[in-house]
Design an enzyme around this catalytic site. Structure first.
Site, PDB file in Angstrom:
ATOM      1  N   LYS A  22      -5.032   1.701  -3.117  1.00  0.00           N
ATOM      2  CA  LYS A  22      -5.046   1.150  -4.482  1.00  0.00           C
ATOM      3  C   LYS A  22      -5.771  -0.194  -4.493  1.00  0.00           C
ATOM      4  O   LYS A  22      -6.626  -0.451  -5.339  1.00  0.00           O
ATOM      5  CB  LYS A  22      -3.608   0.951  -4.958  1.00  0.00           C
ATOM      6  CG  LYS A  22      -3.480   0.025  -6.130  1.00  0.00           C
ATOM      7  CD  LYS A  22      -2.070  -0.498  -6.294  1.00  0.00           C
ATOM      8  CE  LYS A  22      -1.737  -1.621  -5.332  1.00  0.00           C
ATOM      9  NZ  LYS A  22      -0.489  -2.328  -5.656  1.00  0.00           N
ATOM     10  N   SER A  23      -5.412  -1.055  -3.519  1.00  0.00           N
ATOM     11  CA  SER A  23      -5.988  -2.405  -3.501  1.00  0.00           C
ATOM     12  C   SER A  23      -7.502  -2.347  -3.329  1.00  0.00           C
ATOM     13  O   SER A  23      -8.244  -3.097  -3.973  1.00  0.00           O
ATOM     14  CB  SER A  23      -5.367  -3.214  -2.359  1.00  0.00           C
ATOM     15  OG  SER A  23      -3.996  -3.407  -2.618  1.00  0.00           O
ATOM     16  N   ASP A  49      -2.732   3.282 -11.485  1.00  0.00           N
ATOM     17  CA  ASP A  49      -3.313   1.936 -11.397  1.00  0.00           C
ATOM     18  C   ASP A  49      -4.841   1.973 -11.436  1.00  0.00           C
ATOM     19  O   ASP A  49      -5.480   1.104 -12.039  1.00  0.00           O
ATOM     20  CB  ASP A  49      -2.854   1.232 -10.105  1.00  0.00           C
ATOM     21  CG  ASP A  49      -1.470   0.617 -10.252  1.00  0.00           C
ATOM     22  OD1 ASP A  49      -0.792   0.903 -11.260  1.00  0.00           O
ATOM     23  OD2 ASP A  49      -1.055  -0.139  -9.355  1.00  0.00           O
ATOM     24  N   ASN A  94       0.779  -1.022 -15.696  1.00  0.00           N
ATOM     25  CA  ASN A  94       1.511  -2.011 -14.901  1.00  0.00           C
ATOM     26  C   ASN A  94       0.723  -2.297 -13.626  1.00  0.00           C
ATOM     27  O   ASN A  94       1.287  -2.476 -12.559  1.00  0.00           O
ATOM     28  CB  ASN A  94       2.916  -1.486 -14.585  1.00  0.00           C
ATOM     29  CG  ASN A  94       3.822  -2.581 -14.046  1.00  0.00           C
ATOM     30  OD1 ASN A  94       3.456  -3.763 -14.030  1.00  0.00           O
ATOM     31  ND2 ASN A  94       4.990  -2.196 -13.575  1.00  0.00           N
ATOM     32  N   ARG A 126       5.809  -9.913 -15.776  1.00  0.00           N
ATOM     33  CA  ARG A 126       5.295 -10.348 -14.466  1.00  0.00           C
ATOM     34  C   ARG A 126       4.417 -11.585 -14.697  1.00  0.00           C
ATOM     35  O   ARG A 126       3.503 -11.563 -15.517  1.00  0.00           O
ATOM     36  CB  ARG A 126       4.499  -9.209 -13.813  1.00  0.00           C
ATOM     37  CG  ARG A 126       5.368  -7.978 -13.565  1.00  0.00           C
ATOM     38  CD  ARG A 126       4.573  -6.858 -12.921  1.00  0.00           C
ATOM     39  NE  ARG A 126       4.108  -7.220 -11.598  1.00  0.00           N
ATOM     40  CZ  ARG A 126       3.254  -6.491 -10.884  1.00  0.00           C
ATOM     41  NH1 ARG A 126       2.767  -5.366 -11.384  1.00  0.00           N
ATOM     42  NH2 ARG A 126       2.889  -6.877  -9.693  1.00  0.00           N
ATOM     43  N   SER A 177      -0.680 -13.536  -4.676  1.00  0.00           N
ATOM     44  CA  SER A 177      -2.027 -13.750  -4.132  1.00  0.00           C
ATOM     45  C   SER A 177      -3.081 -13.200  -5.084  1.00  0.00           C
ATOM     46  O   SER A 177      -4.266 -13.507  -4.964  1.00  0.00           O
ATOM     47  CB  SER A 177      -2.157 -13.070  -2.769  1.00  0.00           C
ATOM     48  OG  SER A 177      -2.143 -11.657  -2.927  1.00  0.00           O
ATOM     49  N   GLU A 358       7.080  -4.541  -9.702  1.00  0.00           N
ATOM     50  CA  GLU A 358       7.323  -3.484 -10.694  1.00  0.00           C
ATOM     51  C   GLU A 358       8.712  -3.574 -11.309  1.00  0.00           C
ATOM     52  O   GLU A 358       8.958  -3.141 -12.425  1.00  0.00           O
ATOM     53  CB  GLU A 358       7.117  -2.109 -10.046  1.00  0.00           C
ATOM     54  CG  GLU A 358       5.662  -1.700  -9.906  1.00  0.00           C
ATOM     55  CD  GLU A 358       4.914  -2.393  -8.789  1.00  0.00           C
ATOM     56  OE1 GLU A 358       5.317  -3.496  -8.371  1.00  0.00           O
ATOM     57  OE2 GLU A 358       3.890  -1.850  -8.344  1.00  0.00           O
ATOM     58  N   ARG A 361      12.665  -6.306  -7.242  1.00  0.00           N
ATOM     59  CA  ARG A 361      12.908  -5.419  -6.093  1.00  0.00           C
ATOM     60  C   ARG A 361      14.041  -5.905  -5.196  1.00  0.00           C
ATOM     61  O   ARG A 361      14.633  -5.104  -4.461  1.00  0.00           O
ATOM     62  CB  ARG A 361      11.622  -5.268  -5.263  1.00  0.00           C
ATOM     63  CG  ARG A 361      10.590  -4.419  -5.949  1.00  0.00           C
ATOM     64  CD  ARG A 361       9.297  -4.320  -5.173  1.00  0.00           C
ATOM     65  NE  ARG A 361       8.450  -3.288  -5.742  1.00  0.00           N
ATOM     66  CZ  ARG A 361       7.168  -3.114  -5.444  1.00  0.00           C
ATOM     67  NH1 ARG A 361       6.578  -3.917  -4.583  1.00  0.00           N
ATOM     68  NH2 ARG A 361       6.481  -2.142  -5.995  1.00  0.00           N
ATOM     69  N   ARG A 403       7.722   2.357  -5.426  1.00  0.00           N
ATOM     70  CA  ARG A 403       8.180   2.108  -4.041  1.00  0.00           C
ATOM     71  C   ARG A 403       9.679   2.356  -3.876  1.00  0.00           C
ATOM     72  O   ARG A 403      10.129   2.697  -2.785  1.00  0.00           O
ATOM     73  CB  ARG A 403       7.801   0.695  -3.586  1.00  0.00           C
ATOM     74  CG  ARG A 403       6.304   0.496  -3.579  1.00  0.00           C
ATOM     75  CD  ARG A 403       5.776  -0.587  -2.704  1.00  0.00           C
ATOM     76  NE  ARG A 403       4.377  -0.763  -3.036  1.00  0.00           N
ATOM     77  CZ  ARG A 403       3.392   0.059  -2.642  1.00  0.00           C
ATOM     78  NH1 ARG A 403       3.654   1.079  -1.863  1.00  0.00           N
ATOM     79  NH2 ARG A 403       2.143  -0.154  -3.028  1.00  0.00           N
ATOM     80  N   LYS A 430       2.106   5.734  -9.918  1.00  0.00           N
ATOM     81  CA  LYS A 430       1.404   4.433  -9.973  1.00  0.00           C
ATOM     82  C   LYS A 430       0.391   4.314  -8.837  1.00  0.00           C
ATOM     83  O   LYS A 430      -0.726   3.842  -9.042  1.00  0.00           O
ATOM     84  CB  LYS A 430       2.420   3.288  -9.905  1.00  0.00           C
ATOM     85  CG  LYS A 430       1.781   1.905 -10.096  1.00  0.00           C
ATOM     86  CD  LYS A 430       2.832   0.819 -10.186  1.00  0.00           C
ATOM     87  CE  LYS A 430       2.242  -0.508 -10.657  1.00  0.00           C
ATOM     88  NZ  LYS A 430       1.461  -1.205  -9.664  1.00  0.00           N
TER      89      LYS A 430
END
Ligand SMILES: O=C(O)C1=C[C@@H](OP(=O)(O)O)[C@@H](O)[C@H](O)C1
Ligand SMILES: C=C(OP(=O)(O)O)C(=O)O
Length: 445
Positions: A22-23, A49, A94, A126, A177, A358, A361, A403, A430
């Protein structure tokens, strides 16, 4: 609500090819859009995503073609920063990796434009304040439409009002980050030199390595005056490398590696230890818990430590680790704690920003670990998990967090005959829509 009950089996054997990261997918798509030339992005992740990033780029006028299986995109670059006039409405689900990077990319648009950016309700909880405030401090115009510090946002840009004086941006690093990633990715194409100073300790540091590595693939260099603290970026153009391959997702791989460490022997393909993805380092946390790890080109393998299991009756042993560098994969260690000798305590430290993902957590993990019988201490920035004598069958709430669903599926690897029910299993869409199909391939084998 849909639910999925997983029968217990202590076995996990097999090989899984992990879908694209994803990143990497979302970074490479955005850089392809800002680049000169056309880029073929292969092994693209097909997930929510990435869908939202693709949708946003389409709204912003970027031309691309996606193949039928949606794992390849041919993106025609804009040849620099966006130069849009008009009004744009962007819904970004999201997806932190779409939302945060697009804030800076749009704030430096060179045109008379107004962008409204919003997402799912959780995206509006967020934080983005540190990023928005840092950009506004150097003359950008970003307005909070609802609550200060949070989306939805309105970004207003004007043609030719950007000065060419060097820019110095100060930004805190302790929440996400992705704020630094956002500024780094746009910085080369603003048209002036940019210096970025981190005013507090950066979290999730390896994600910045991913960002810099992706920028390098597009021929851009960033001067790192002090690692994770101070960067200088000279004006440069992103040049398309023509073809980029998205590696398998290291965070997605972590669930299968944990399954191998508990249930026998699992190999993940499509990712290896040469990756820039920090979540590959999850294997060292698993190793500290006793698992046998091996790797080579294109694969990582995790095996159960049978000697440890013979000695203690359990496949893993408790650890006390700072896992700030692998915030996503670290959740798996909280599940691994259940497979340690009863009464032993695993502690995961320096994970405050789990609270702004999300879902919260830290709270969600604590609740659901308690539901399966563990004793848990939910610290402000740490989690303590004491392995129970006997697990309890439970319906696991997943809080619309992929997750949570993937992590708790692994509870089914117990040998106590305790089944686990995952509520809303489709929330894995996601980042990993096919997760449960893949999990079935190794579980009970
Ligand atoms: O830049 C990225 O690709 C990501 C950075 C991390 O977020 P934080 O930096 O907010 O911890 C991580 O949790 C997220 O899933 C992806
Ligand atoms: C935190 C995550 O996502 P995001 O990219 O939305 O921040 C995640 O995938 O665990």
């Amino acid at each position: 609500m849909e639910k999925l009950t997983l029968k217990s089996s202590p076995l996990a054997h097999g090989t899984i090819t992990i879908p694209g990261s994803k990143s990497l997918s979302n970074r490479l798509l955005l850089l392809s859009a800002l680049a000169k030339g056309t880029t073929k992005v292969t092994n693209l992740l097909k997930s929510d995503d990435v869908y939202w990033m693709l949708k946003a780029l389409e709204t912003l006028g970027i031309k691309y073609q996606v193949n039928e299986s949606q794992d390849q995109a041919l993106v025609e670059g804009n040849g620099g920063i966006f130069t849009l006039d008009g009004k744009y409405d962007l819904f970004l689900g999201n997806a932190g990796t779409a939302f945060r990077p697009l804030i800076a990319a749009l704030a430096f648009n060179r045109g008379d434009a107004e962008f409204t950016i919003h997402g799912e309700p959780r995206m509006h909880e967020r934080p983005v304040g540190d990023l928005v405030d840092a950009l506004n401090a150097i003359g950008c115009e970003i307005e909070y439409l609802n609550e200060k510090g949070y989306a939805p946002l309105r970004i207003v840009t004007k043609k030719d009002n950007k000065s060419l004086d060097p820019i110095s941006i100060n930004i805190p690093g302790n929440i996400s980050s992705q704020f630094l990633t956002s500024i780094l990715m746009v910085a080369p194409v603003i048209g002036t030199q940019v210096t970025i100073n981190l005013t507090s300790e950066l979290v999730s540091k390896p994600y910045i390595d991913i960002t810099l590595n992706c920028m390098q693939k597009f021929n851009v260099e960033v001067e790192q005056l002090e690692a994770y603290k101070k960067y200088v970026i000279k004006p440069q153009s992103y040049l398309s490398p023509e073809k980029v391959i998205v590696e398998g997702d290291a965070s997605s791989a972590s669930y299968f590696l944990l399954a191998g460490a508990i249930g026998g022997d699992v190999t993940v393909q499509g990712i290896d230890m040469t990756s820039t993805q920090g979540d590959k380092n999850f294997v060292y946390a698993l190793e500290a818990m006793g698992a046998k790890i091996s790797f080579g080109e294109g694969f990582i393998r995790a095996q159960k430590n049978t000697e440890l299991e013979q000695q203690t009756g359990y496949p893993l042993k408790a650890v006390d680790l700072n896992l700030n560098h692998i915030p996503d994969a670290a959740m798996g260690i909280a599940i691994a704690a259940l497979f340690c000798p009863p009464g032993s305590k695993t502690i995961i430290r320096d994970i405050y920003n789990w609270r702004v993902k999300e879902t919260d957590r830290l709270a969600a993990m604590a609740n659901e670990l308690k539901a399966v019988g563990a004793q848990v201490v939910e610290g402000e920035d740490y989690l303590e998990v004491v392995a129970p004598e006997k697990l309890k069958a439970a319906e696991i709430k997943t809080y619309n967090d992929h997750r949570m669903a993937m992590c708790f599926s692994l509870v089914s690897l117990n040998k106590q005959g305790v089944e686990v029910t995952i509520l809303d299993p489709k929330c894995t869409s996601k980042t990993f829509p096919t997760y449960f199909t893949e999990f079935n391939k190794i579980h009970g084998k």
